[in-house]
Design an enzyme around this catalytic site. Structure first.
Site: not given
Ligand code: SD4
Length: 331
Positions: A237, A183, A234-235, A47, A212-214
């Site tokens: 987003g 991530t 992370t996680g 990822s 698009v994420g965080d």
């Molecule tokens: C997202 N935060 O694109 C990222 C993915 C991520 O653990 O961090 N996953 O949402």
């Protein structure tokens, strides 16, 4: 006062690289970028960078951000053909009057800056995509807390009656061992006490094309204020973006809150998100200006790698549970 923290178990090697760079006298900004680059080139990391899991249209698209102690920042999003997006983000920060470039514009900029164009889709990720694409409504990807603390993708088939059954990783082309990753967010403090952070990802597996994420959003996935703290998330987003979690943590610390308490309050805010679902996870980490650091996750299963002078330079993995973990001020 050298410290580096990296998200997840796969952050272990990048964190070593980051810490070694700090030891060698590199700036926090250089060090976090080097750690991010390592992960972006690591094909086992599905990822981040090349080898990431594609989106719903079969394309791997990357997002990244970087920020330094002076509040300078850069970000790129929806990048299709360049692996080192954290470095492109740095270049945006250093060479343009802007903060964020996306899609074709980001790629054109990368080209002009001499970054190497490459295909991000690996055979393994393509096989996985093909399995998913055969029955996208039947093969769901969920994030699960794995036993040894890693956040992993699991695959769930849904029958006609809507019953969910977890299916073997082998049947979707992944090895049976727990080898999924997430991530990477890296924050560090260098020998001059300067803070910096980087965050780089291919985002959520099989996300909608264009999502698009965080991670590239300053204040959501990453925020650094050299006078206060550096925080990264992370996680899922969408949860982090709605709560502006990295900015939230730094601002609470600015107002005098201890790092572990700030992480706690930020997580409680996310826990109240009305869209929160069982399989969503968030991990947060922060380093305060004086070297105190803390981390907290929404659920058990988040791990981080930490190396610091106080830890004797050893790089260690920590399991972060529903309780904050923190390390007091570095000597
Ligand atoms: C997202 N935060 O694109 C990222 C993915 C991520 O653990 O961090 N996953 O949402």
């Amino acid at each position: 006062m050298l410290i580096s923290l990296s998200t997840w178990k796969h952050g272990f090697h990048p964190n070593r690289i980051t810490y070694d760079a700090l030891l060698a006298g590199r700036s926090a900004l250089d060090a976090v970028e080097l750690g991010a680059r390592y992960c972006e080139a690591d094909l086992t990391c599905m990822s981040v960078g090349r080898g990431g899991i594609p989106d719903a249209s079969g394309h791997v698209t990357l997002d990244a951000s970087i920020m330094d102690h002076e509040g300078r920042c850069g970000a790129v999003a929806f990048v299709h053909n360049y692996e080192h997006v954290a470095s492109i983000a740095r270049r945006v920060m250093e060479k343009t009057p802007h903060i964020m470039l996306v899609g074709e514009g980001a790629e054109q900029f990368a080209e002009e800056e001499g970054f190497t164009r490459t295909s991000l889709l690996t055979t393994k990720a393509e096989l996985l995509y093909k399995e998913w694409a055969k029955q996208p409504d039947k093969l769901h990807v969920r994030l699960r807390r794995a036993e040894e603390g890693e956040h992993e993708y699991v695959f769930v088939s849904v029958d006609e009656d809507g019953n969910h059954t977890e299916i073997q990783r082998e049947s979707v082309g992944l090895p049976p061992i727990n080898e999924s990753h997430d991530t990477i967010g890296i924050i560090g403090m260098d020998s001059e006490g300067k803070l910096a952070g980087a965050c780089t990802t291919s985002g959520l597996a099989f996300k909608l094309h264009g999502r698009v994420g965080d991670s590239p959003i300053i204040g959501a996935g990453l925020y650094v204020d050299g006078e206060v703290a550096a925080a990264v998330a992370t996680g899922t987003g969408e949860l982090v973006m709605r709560a502006c979690s990295s900015f939230h943590i730094v601002e609470m610390i600015r107002q005098g809150m201890a790092p572990e308490e700030a992480c706690e309050v930020a997580i409680q805010r996310i826990a109240r998100d009305k869209q929160l679902k069982d399989d969503m996870q968030v991990g947060l980490m922060v380093i305060r200006r004086d070297g105190a650091w803390a981390s907290r996750s929404l659920r058990p299963g988040f791990q981080l790698a930490a190396a610091s002078k106080r830890l004797g330079g050893a790089n260690q993995l920590y399991n972060v549970t529903e309780k904050s973990i923190s390390l007091a001020k570095e000597a």
